[in-house]
Write a protein that holds these residues in place. Structure first.
Motif, short mmCIF file in Angstrom:
data_model
loop_
_atom_site.label_atom_id
_atom_site.label_comp_id
_atom_site.label_asym_id
_atom_site.label_seq_id
_atom_site.Cartn_x
_atom_site.Cartn_y
_atom_site.Cartn_z
N THR A 126 3.50 1.67 -1.92
CA THR A 126 4.20 1.70 -3.21
C THR A 126 3.20 1.64 -4.35
N SER A 127 3.70 1.63 -5.58
CA SER A 127 2.82 1.52 -6.75
C SER A 127 2.05 0.21 -6.76
N SER A 174 0.81 -1.22 0.00
CA SER A 174 0.00 0.00 0.00
C SER A 174 0.85 1.27 0.00
N LEU A 206 6.53 10.86 -1.48
CA LEU A 206 5.44 10.04 -1.98
C LEU A 206 5.81 9.55 -3.38
N ASP A 207 5.98 8.24 -3.51
CA ASP A 207 6.37 7.65 -4.80
C ASP A 207 5.43 6.47 -5.06
N CYS A 208 4.30 6.76 -5.71
CA CYS A 208 3.25 5.76 -5.89
C CYS A 208 3.04 5.35 -7.34
N GLN A 209 3.68 6.03 -8.27
CA GLN A 209 3.44 5.75 -9.67
C GLN A 209 4.69 5.22 -10.35
N THR A 223 11.46 1.44 -6.86
CA THR A 223 10.92 0.42 -5.97
C THR A 223 11.32 -0.98 -6.42
N GLU A 274 2.34 13.24 -6.47
CA GLU A 274 3.36 12.25 -6.79
C GLU A 274 4.75 12.90 -6.79
N LYS A 304 2.55 5.68 4.54
CA LYS A 304 2.17 6.11 3.21
C LYS A 304 0.96 5.31 2.73
N ASN A 305 0.06 5.98 2.04
CA ASN A 305 -1.14 5.34 1.51
C ASN A 305 -1.29 5.72 0.06
N CYS A 306 -0.81 4.85 -0.84
CA CYS A 306 -0.85 5.18 -2.26
C CYS A 306 -2.26 5.10 -2.82
#
Length: 468
Positions: A115-116, A113, A397-400, A299, A375, A331-333
């Motif tokens: 991460t991407s 959750s 924040l790195d979710c994409q 990631t 992002e 963190k909550n992507c």
């Protein structure tokens, strides 16, 4: 991708601006509470426990070709290796094709959750690929036979084919392995993959923060791990503060098993304050666990683990009266931000306003507030209050997996060329250093709110044009 490299990765360079305004706002937040000059805040990273490791680079790999609107690009694809803090080695594949990998970057075990993978409905298929291919399956003849590869597989073919199959699910990439045997393996893995659940963390403490009044047991904090047992380290100042780590029966603990409940035993005459406990164990990290870095290094997802050192930390805060708040962050992507969880064990409500919305946590209750972020946004904020409450939260924040900016360029290197964290080559990283007095971060402040007896400062990275 090349070793510790920049190839097959879109570089999203960010230039930092002066932080004078931000520093002034941080100081103003402290003064507003009447707290005077505050000590350095307890920095709380969004690390929920597990293994922490350092990137060593790409070790076993072959060639692949990425197809996109700009044409075809040949890159390296395969297994990375990381060394675990305290002992151990991890093998990983990347699940973040268009971001850079920084050699010597620090990584920590992270829930999907954060991460991407948390927003990728195909994440479970990636775990299936990991469990059914190299290096988990190290009988390459058997793997070749199962995949219908008549010419057999080398380690390089197996690593390249596995990474290509993962990229097709992690990044929705149009990518092929150059070697025919590796390509056939990639096709087999992609077509055969089935959805599997996220693996459990190697070690966590739940919850990560507790609070209450002195003169009793604060907790419980539950140990969750696949290790046989964990060692328990009391607070660093235990001898002077008198704070002990005990079990349900009130007896001091130096070790514990999974499921054990730990408590902070705080003396009745202890002044308002806080303390931390740490647990550590040696175990293999479950295949499929994600690893993220705060330095924007791409990631990774775990493909193999030796016996490795894992650890987790929990904190306690206490005071005689008022709102007594335990704070934790993750963190909550899925929500696109950072979740701040506050639990109030005091005798007054903990009330605060965050980004224009007022929140109140009644006595004995817990509430989670999501701070929305963009992002690649670096964040650095501090919450201070009575009872020694002083928590600083930092990260990126790195979710994409795809760069949001236009004009990104894929950089291809003919030889491995690492960019070391903290060195002169770090031109693609945001400045996130700090002085001894106040947090300093590149960007502009977007919020300064007084939180009914607490102050929160949130700073936001300013977007700038990208550079190749």
């Amino acid at each position: 991708m090349f070793s510790a490299l920049l190839s097959a990765c879109r570089r999203r360079a960010v230039r930092g601006a002066a932080a004078t305004l931000v520093s002034g706002l941080v100081a103003a937040g402290v003064l507003t509470t009447g707290a005077g000059t505050a000590a350095a805040a307890d920095t709380t990273a969004q690390n929920q426990g597990g293994a922490t490791a350092t990137m060593g680079g790409l070790k076993t790999y072959g060639a692949a070709v990425i197809h996109d609107d700009s044409g075809d690009l040949e890159v390296s694809a395969g297994l990375f290796e990381m060394s675990v803090d305290g002992g151990g080695t991890l093998q990983t594949y990347c699940v973040d094709l268009h971001n850079p990998t920084q050699q010597d970057a620090k990584y920590h075990e992270t829930p999907w959750s954060g991460t991407s993978l948390g927003v990728n409905k195909e994440a479970g298929r990636i775990r299936w690929i990991l469990q059914n291919s190299y290096p988990q399956v190290n009988d390459l003849a058997a793997l070749a036979a199962k995949a219908g590869v008549g010419g057999g597989l080398t380690e390089q073919d197996a690593a390249a084919g596995t990474q290509v199959a993962i990229w097709r699910y992690s990044d929705d990439a149009d990518v092929d392995a150059v070697d025919p045997q590796a390509e056939k393996l990639a096709d087999y893995l992609q077509k055969s993959a089935r959805d599997l659940a996220e693996p459990r963390a190697s070690l966590t403490l739940d919850p990560a923060a507790v609070s209450g009044r002195p003169g009793g047991l604060l907790g419980p904090v539950t140990v969750r791990t696949d290790a046989d047992s964990v060692t328990v380290t009391p607070p660093a100042d235990a001898q002077t503060s008198g704070v002990r780590i005990v079990g349900k029966d009130g007896k001091p603990l130096t070790s514990a098993k999974s499921g054990a409940e730990l408590f902070f035993d705080v003396p009745e005459d202890a002044p308002a304050g806080s303390a931390e406990l740490t647990v550590q164990a040696s175990t293999t990290v479950p295949v499929g666990r994600a690893f993220a870095s705060e330095s924007r290094s791409q990631t990774q997802i775990l493909a193999g683990s030796s016996e490795s050192t894992v650890s987790a930390t929990a904190s306690a805060t206490w005071a005689e009266q008022g709102a007594i708040t335990a704070l934790s962050a993750v963190k909550n992507c899925v929500a696109g931000g950072v979740d701040i969880t506050a639990t109030n064990e005091g005798d007054a409500a903990f009330t605060f306003e965050l980004l224009g919305v007022e929140h109140s946590i009644p006595v004995g209750e817990s509430q989670t507030v999501t701070i929305p972020l963009q992002e690649d946004q670096a964040y650095d904020f501090t919450i201070t209050g009575s009872g020694g409450l002083d928590k600083r939260f930092t990260g990126v924040l790195d979710c994409q997996t795809q760069g949001a900016e236009t004009g990104d360029a894929v950089q291809t290197l003919s030889e491995p060329s690492p960019a070391t964290v903290g060195g002169a080559a770090d031109t693609n990283l945001a400045e996130t250093g700090s002085s001894s007095a106040t947090p300093v971060i590149a960007g502009m402040a977007i919020a300064l709110v007084v939180i009914g007896g607490a102050a929160l400062v949130l700073v936001r990275q300013k977007k700038t044009p990208t550079q190749d």
